[in-house]
Design a protein around this motif. Structure first.
Motif, PDB file in Angstrom:
ATOM      1  N   UNK A   1       0.839  -1.209   0.000  1.00 30.25           N
ATOM      2  CA  UNK A   1       0.000   0.000   0.000  1.00 30.25           C
ATOM      3  C   UNK A   1       0.870   1.254   0.000  1.00 30.25           C
ATOM      4  N   UNK A   2       1.979   1.188   0.739  1.00 33.07           N
ATOM      5  CA  UNK A   2       2.867   2.354   0.780  1.00 33.07           C
ATOM      6  C   UNK A   2       3.595   2.539  -0.560  1.00 33.07           C
TER       7      UNK A   2
ATOM      8  N   UNK B   1       2.404   1.683  -3.382  1.00 26.82           N
ATOM      9  CA  UNK B   1       1.382   2.214  -4.298  1.00 26.82           C
ATOM     10  C   UNK B   1       1.131   3.706  -4.038  1.00 26.82           C
ATOM     11  N   UNK B   2       1.167   4.077  -2.760  1.00 22.43           N
ATOM     12  CA  UNK B   2       0.990   5.499  -2.422  1.00 22.43           C
ATOM     13  C   UNK B   2       2.100   6.327  -3.055  1.00 22.43           C
ATOM     14  N   UNK B   3       3.298   5.770  -3.070  1.00 21.21           N
ATOM     15  CA  UNK B   3       4.418   6.471  -3.717  1.00 21.21           C
ATOM     16  C   UNK B   3       4.163   6.593  -5.218  1.00 21.21           C
TER      17      UNK B   3
ATOM     18  N   UNK C   1       1.294   6.572  -6.702  1.00 21.78           N
ATOM     19  CA  UNK C   1       0.206   7.533  -6.932  1.00 21.78           C
ATOM     20  C   UNK C   1       0.701   8.968  -6.823  1.00 21.78           C
TER      21      UNK C   1
ATOM     22  N   UNK D   1      12.686   2.875  -1.877  1.00 27.62           N
ATOM     23  CA  UNK D   1      11.790   2.601  -0.739  1.00 27.62           C
ATOM     24  C   UNK D   1      11.900   1.133  -0.330  1.00 27.62           C
TER      25      UNK D   1
END
Lengths: 308, 105
Positions: A190-191, A193-195, A197, A208
């Motif tokens: 999820x993190x 993917x947040x990056x 996005x 990361x």
């Protein structure tokens, strides 16, 4: 001209309420504009006249022009109120509200040349302008929010999650205790993917994952024994070493002797002399650590007398 | 208490009621991503922190669930004490402890 007219509902924050609040504002606006007519008998007469003659009044100037402008504004306000019945055409409604606000602003600016108009008439027009401006602003916010929400799915395909980053995370997950893998799989992905996005470059995403994998042993230790301090094992080893003179000086002694001999060979006796303070510092450091960590020393082969 | 640990606690204490996920804590604390998870796990293990997965459907959201962390009430109190203790220890080490005004020099 800014500020909320007395009696008008408070402007809505976009997303905080539904469109009902704007509809209420529009109804207030139509009512206020209708009442403007009653504030001046001359204008009322002119309004009645231009409505009776229709488009022929448009060519007239002076008082009739003002009446025409106000009549247009009233019609526009009614259209706006009607348009707000459904919120499917927010862009069109916003354009109407913007036109109305512009027209009322123009009328407010032009009424100064009509000396016979009373102050309460001007104030009512000014209040109507403020309400129309509030509606336009509110609709603009809503429209922008809706456009952003509509654009979101189109942006998704542009977002790419780094495959290398994902593989590194998969490797890391294998090193974690089995019971915690699914939790961290979701969390790390999820993190990542947040990056993605946030339009982070692929190298940043790999970085990361690399940073996560770099600390995997710490995470593993934390998951296995969260109550223990971070360097628990190293601390235990150090305490075990310090608990015995033989272990402590058996390890440190040869190292210090080697350092002293090395200095003597390379730089001579003069420099070797200066290693003595280091030896003293090591001894003081060992004693300080023993005291600080409450390490009891096993003094083998020494009677209490000797050690006293 | 290590410096990264203090930074994480400071970030969480800025608004103890706010829930943050890993990357947000990284940003708030100014730390690298890998550094914070062992710290968060330890604090969660000793009851200073609580965490829960995000309340979204991963299929609808198009991404896995994030995990949100927040200080517990008890944890927030202990974290404040621990930070104050670490701060006083640090100022003591550096000799920066303020002398009382008008006291003996």
């Amino acid at each position: 001209m800014t500020g909320r007219p007395p009696g008008a509902p408070e402007p809505a924050r976009p997303g905080a309420h539904d469109l009902d609040h704007v509809r209420d504002l529009a109804r207030v606006l139509v009512r206020d504009l209708d009442r403007v007519r009653d504030l001046d008998s001359r204008l009322a007469w002119n309004l009645d006249y231009i409505r009776s003659v229709g488009d022929r009044a448009r060519s007239r100037t002076g008082d009739y022009q003002l009446a025409c402008d106000i009549d247009d504004a009233i019609n526009l306000a009614r259209d706006l109120a009607g348009d707000l019945a459904d919120d499917d055409h927010l862009d069109h409604t916003y354009n109407l509200a913007r036109d109305l606000a512009r027209d009322l602003d123009f009328i407010c600016a032009s009424v100064h040349s009509y000396y016979w108009l009373k102050d309460n008439f001007r104030a009512a027009l000014s209040a109507a302008f403020t309400v129309s401006n509030t509606i336009a602003e509110d609709l603009r916010h809503r429209w922008t929010l809706r456009e952003t929400a509509v654009e979101q799915p189109h942006r998704r395909p542009r977002m790419t999650v780094s495959r290398v980053g994902e593989r590194l995370l998969s490797m890391e997950l294998r090193l974690l205790p089995a019971g915690h893998r699914s939790r961290f799989s979701d969390e790390f992905r999820a993190e990542l993917q947040a990056l993605a996005e946030a339009n982070a470059s692929e190298s940043l995403q790999v970085m990361y994952s690399f940073q996560q994998i770099r600390r995997v042993w710490q995470l593993r230790a934390a998951l296995r024994a969260p109550h223990r301090p971070r360097l628990h094992r190293l601390h235990r080893l150090a305490c075990w070493m310090l608990a015995s003179d033989r272990r402590t000086w058996g390890t440190l002694g040869p190292l210090m002797a080697f350092a002293a001999v090395n200095v003597q060979v390379k730089q001579g006796w003069g420099s070797a002399f200066f290693t003595i303070p280091s030896v003293v510092a090591f001894y003081a450091g060992v004693e300080w650590l023993r005291e600080h960590w409450n390490v009891e020393v096993e003094r083998r082969g020494r009677s209490p007398k000797n050690s006293a | 208490m290590t410096l990264p640990t203090q930074l994480v606690l400071r970030a969480l204490l800025e608004d103890p009621t706010r829930e943050m996920y890993g990357l947000e804590i990284c940003r708030a604390a100014g730390l690298a991503p890998g550094t914070i998870h062992p710290i968060l796990v330890r604090f969660e293990g000793i009851g200073w922190l609580e965490s829960h997965p995000e309340d979204v459907d991963p299929h609808e959201a198009g991404r896995p669930r994030r995990r949100y962390y927040r200080l517990t009430t008890h944890g927030a109190e202990l974290a404040r004490d621990a930070l104050a203790q670490a701060h006083s220890r640090m100022t003591g080490l550096l000799g920066l402890r303020a002398k009382p005004a008008g006291g003996p020099s």
